[in-house]
Design a protein around this motif. Structure first.
Motif, PDB file in Angstrom:
ATOM      1  N   ALA A 271       0.833  -1.204   0.000  1.00 44.69           N
ATOM      2  CA  ALA A 271       0.000   0.000   0.000  1.00 44.69           C
ATOM      3  C   ALA A 271       0.868   1.253   0.000  1.00 44.69           C
ATOM      4  O   ALA A 271       0.563   2.238  -0.689  1.00 44.69           O
ATOM      5  CB  ALA A 271      -0.928  -0.002   1.209  1.00 44.69           C
ATOM      6  N   THR A 272       1.945   1.227   0.740  1.00 46.17           N
ATOM      7  CA  THR A 272       2.836   2.389   0.820  1.00 46.17           C
ATOM      8  C   THR A 272       3.437   2.725  -0.543  1.00 46.17           C
ATOM      9  O   THR A 272       3.429   3.884  -0.966  1.00 46.17           O
ATOM     10  CB  THR A 272       3.967   2.137   1.834  1.00 46.17           C
ATOM     11  N   VAL A 273       3.948   1.716  -1.249  1.00 46.78           N
ATOM     12  CA  VAL A 273       4.577   1.994  -2.541  1.00 46.78           C
ATOM     13  C   VAL A 273       3.543   2.377  -3.596  1.00 46.78           C
ATOM     14  O   VAL A 273       3.829   3.175  -4.493  1.00 46.78           O
ATOM     15  CB  VAL A 273       5.442   0.804  -3.010  1.00 46.78           C
ATOM     16  N   GLN A 274       2.338   1.825  -3.509  1.00 48.70           N
ATOM     17  CA  GLN A 274       1.303   2.210  -4.466  1.00 48.70           C
ATOM     18  C   GLN A 274       0.866   3.653  -4.255  1.00 48.70           C
ATOM     19  O   GLN A 274       0.638   4.400  -5.223  1.00 48.70           O
ATOM     20  CB  GLN A 274       0.108   1.257  -4.367  1.00 48.70           C
ATOM     21  N   VAL A 275       0.743   4.065  -3.001  1.00 46.10           N
ATOM     22  CA  VAL A 275       0.396   5.461  -2.712  1.00 46.10           C
ATOM     23  C   VAL A 275       1.516   6.380  -3.201  1.00 46.10           C
ATOM     24  O   VAL A 275       1.260   7.449  -3.769  1.00 46.10           O
ATOM     25  CB  VAL A 275       0.133   5.664  -1.212  1.00 46.10           C
ATOM     26  N   ALA A 276       2.776   5.978  -2.983  1.00 42.89           N
ATOM     27  CA  ALA A 276       3.905   6.789  -3.436  1.00 42.89           C
ATOM     28  C   ALA A 276       3.873   6.976  -4.951  1.00 42.89           C
ATOM     29  O   ALA A 276       4.109   8.081  -5.463  1.00 42.89           O
ATOM     30  CB  ALA A 276       5.222   6.145  -3.014  1.00 42.89           C
ATOM     31  N   ALA A 277       3.575   5.910  -5.687  1.00 46.84           N
ATOM     32  CA  ALA A 277       3.480   6.009  -7.143  1.00 46.84           C
ATOM     33  C   ALA A 277       2.315   6.905  -7.553  1.00 46.84           C
ATOM     34  O   ALA A 277       2.404   7.656  -8.533  1.00 46.84           O
ATOM     35  CB  ALA A 277       3.324   4.619  -7.757  1.00 46.84           C
ATOM     36  N   SER A 278       1.222   6.854  -6.807  1.00 47.01           N
ATOM     37  CA  SER A 278       0.073   7.711  -7.090  1.00 47.01           C
ATOM     38  C   SER A 278       0.409   9.180  -6.869  1.00 47.01           C
ATOM     39  O   SER A 278      -0.033  10.052  -7.626  1.00 47.01           O
ATOM     40  CB  SER A 278      -1.114   7.310  -6.199  1.00 47.01           C
ATOM     41  N   VAL A 279       1.199   9.468  -5.844  1.00 44.16           N
ATOM     42  CA  VAL A 279       1.620  10.847  -5.569  1.00 44.16           C
ATOM     43  C   VAL A 279       2.351  11.430  -6.779  1.00 44.16           C
ATOM     44  O   VAL A 279       2.056  12.547  -7.224  1.00 44.16           O
ATOM     45  CB  VAL A 279       2.529  10.896  -4.319  1.00 44.16           C
ATOM     46  N   VAL A 280       3.292  10.687  -7.321  1.00 44.82           N
ATOM     47  CA  VAL A 280       4.065  11.156  -8.470  1.00 44.82           C
ATOM     48  C   VAL A 280       3.169  11.307  -9.696  1.00 44.82           C
ATOM     49  O   VAL A 280       3.217  12.320 -10.413  1.00 44.82           O
ATOM     50  CB  VAL A 280       5.221  10.185  -8.781  1.00 44.82           C
ATOM     51  N   THR A 281       2.331  10.304  -9.939  1.00 43.18           N
ATOM     52  CA  THR A 281       1.455  10.326 -11.115  1.00 43.18           C
ATOM     53  C   THR A 281       0.510  11.525 -11.093  1.00 43.18           C
ATOM     54  O   THR A 281       0.355  12.225 -12.102  1.00 43.18           O
ATOM     55  CB  THR A 281       0.637   9.025 -11.198  1.00 43.18           C
ATOM     56  N   THR A 282      -0.132  11.769  -9.946  1.00 38.40           N
ATOM     57  CA  THR A 282      -1.089  12.876  -9.876  1.00 38.40           C
ATOM     58  C   THR A 282      -0.394  14.232  -9.950  1.00 38.40           C
ATOM     59  O   THR A 282      -0.946  15.182 -10.512  1.00 38.40           O
ATOM     60  CB  THR A 282      -1.927  12.803  -8.587  1.00 38.40           C
ATOM     61  N   ALA A 283       0.811  14.324  -9.395  1.00 33.24           N
ATOM     62  CA  ALA A 283       1.536  15.598  -9.444  1.00 33.24           C
ATOM     63  C   ALA A 283       1.870  15.988 -10.879  1.00 33.24           C
ATOM     64  O   ALA A 283       1.905  17.175 -11.229  1.00 33.24           O
ATOM     65  CB  ALA A 283       2.809  15.508  -8.611  1.00 33.24           C
ATOM     66  N   ILE A 284       2.106  14.990 -11.729  1.00 32.88           N
ATOM     67  CA  ILE A 284       2.414  15.260 -13.137  1.00 32.88           C
ATOM     68  C   ILE A 284       1.136  15.479 -13.952  1.00 32.88           C
ATOM     69  O   ILE A 284       1.028  16.400 -14.758  1.00 32.88           O
ATOM     70  CB  ILE A 284       3.219  14.092 -13.737  1.00 32.88           C
ATOM     71  N   LEU A 285       0.153  14.614 -13.719  1.00 32.18           N
ATOM     72  CA  LEU A 285      -1.023  14.578 -14.587  1.00 32.18           C
ATOM     73  C   LEU A 285      -2.070  15.638 -14.254  1.00 32.18           C
ATOM     74  O   LEU A 285      -2.710  16.179 -15.174  1.00 32.18           O
ATOM     75  CB  LEU A 285      -1.654  13.182 -14.522  1.00 32.18           C
TER      76      LEU A 285
END
Length: 324
Positions: A287-301
């Motif tokens: 869950a931690t790594v998936q949330v981290a990936a979501s943080v990066v994705t949303t910041a760009i998109l």
């Protein structure tokens, strides 16, 4: 050597870079920092203490003095964000497999990422496309900083049989007390609010690194693609929901869409939840790594998505009417 400036070039870099560095060390040299003393206390075992201090600093940014339209907009954004995230979290729990995942996603990650927004990104977008009361609504949105709303959703799901175990009153208080203390301090003294605000930024890379020291790199490879999908869901589902709800109230819909992100501090939510209820410990890492990936994705998109929505309103000649 401009370490900070280079890290900040990466979306969510102050959180994501230390997290990945910690995971890299833990995967290939797990004993390097586990040498006891201050070193291990800070870089390996200090995540929960640092997160607790961060929550206190975040709580100090909750301003109870803002009223009127600001409260209405803030509460609306907060509610839409939570309802959408909790609804998809419930669906994920209902159809999760034997491994506790739904289409490769941890339901805990879905709730943590989709209900918690990037305040800095919101302020930046609304600063460009919104009004003063839109920016002031952030004081209400600060309530979704941290694990509180995630705990509320999980407790409801536990009550209706979708989650193993509930959070006791003591569990809630144990997680919320730092936030409450921070809110009291911040509302009693503006200077204390400013002081704690500066402290919260400093803590992020340190607790991110300590969280990374509890993650194996193999988990990041397993969770990365799912985290990107989670980021796409967050932008297009919570952002679009905010857009249409604000349009329904005849408020600037761009402000509603600006909530479609995952906050950097939401990376800490799975650890906070697992510390309060051991039933979630098995999915904490993924869950931690998936949330981290979501943080990066949303910041760009999200800025790209908001830009697209702005152009649509401008073509229709409606954007200026919302800014008056």
């Amino acid at each position: 050597m401009r370490i900070k400036a280079n890290m900040e070039k990466i979306p969510g870099g102050m959180m994501v870079v230390p997290l990945l560095l910690g995971a890299l060390i833990n995967t290939f040299a797990p004993g390097m920092l586990r040498i006891g003393g201050f070193t291990q206390a800070l870089f390996v075992d200090g995540a929960l203490v640092l997160i607790a201090l961060f929550l206190l600093c975040a709580g100090a940014q909750i301003n109870v003095r803002n009223v009127g339209t600001t409260v209405g907009k803030g509460v609306t954004l907060l509610t839409v964000k939570w309802v959408v995230g909790a609804a998809f979290g419930l669906i994920a729990y209902a159809f999760a497999g034997t491994d506790g995942l739904f289409l490769g996603l941890a339901p805990l990650a879905i709730i943590a990422a989709m209900t918690n927004s990037n305040g800095g990104l919101y302020v930046a977008l609304v600063g460009q496309y919104g009004k003063g009361d839109d920016r002031a609504a952030y004081s209400i949105l600060a309530l979704n900083d941290g694990p509180f709303l995630t705990m509320v959703a999980l407790s409801i799901f536990g009550a209706i049989g979708f989650v193993d175990g509930l959070f006791s009153v003591v569990d809630f208080v144990a997680v919320l007390l730092p936030i409450i203390i921070g809110a009291v301090l911040g509302n009693l003294d503006e200077e204390m609010r400013d002081f704690l605000d500066s402290g919260s930024n400093m803590l992020i890379p340190f607790f991110a690194f300590a969280l990374g020291m509890g993650i194996n790199f193999a988990d990041i490879l397993a969770g990365g693609l799912g985290g990107i999908v989670l980021g796409l869901m967050t932008v297009f589902l919570t952002g679009s929901a905010g857009y249409w709800v604000f349009k329904l109230f005849n408020w600037n819909p761009i402000v509603g869409a600006s909530e479609g992100s995952s906050a950097g501090n939401s990376v800490a939510t799975p650890a906070a939840i697992a510390s309060a209820n051991a039933a979630f410990a098995s999915v904490e890492s993924v869950a931690t790594v998936q949330v981290a990936a979501s943080v990066v994705t949303t910041a760009i998109l999200l800025p790209i998505y908001v830009g697209f929505l702005v152009k649509r309103l401008e073509k229709k000649g409606k954007l200026q009417a919302y800014l008056q």
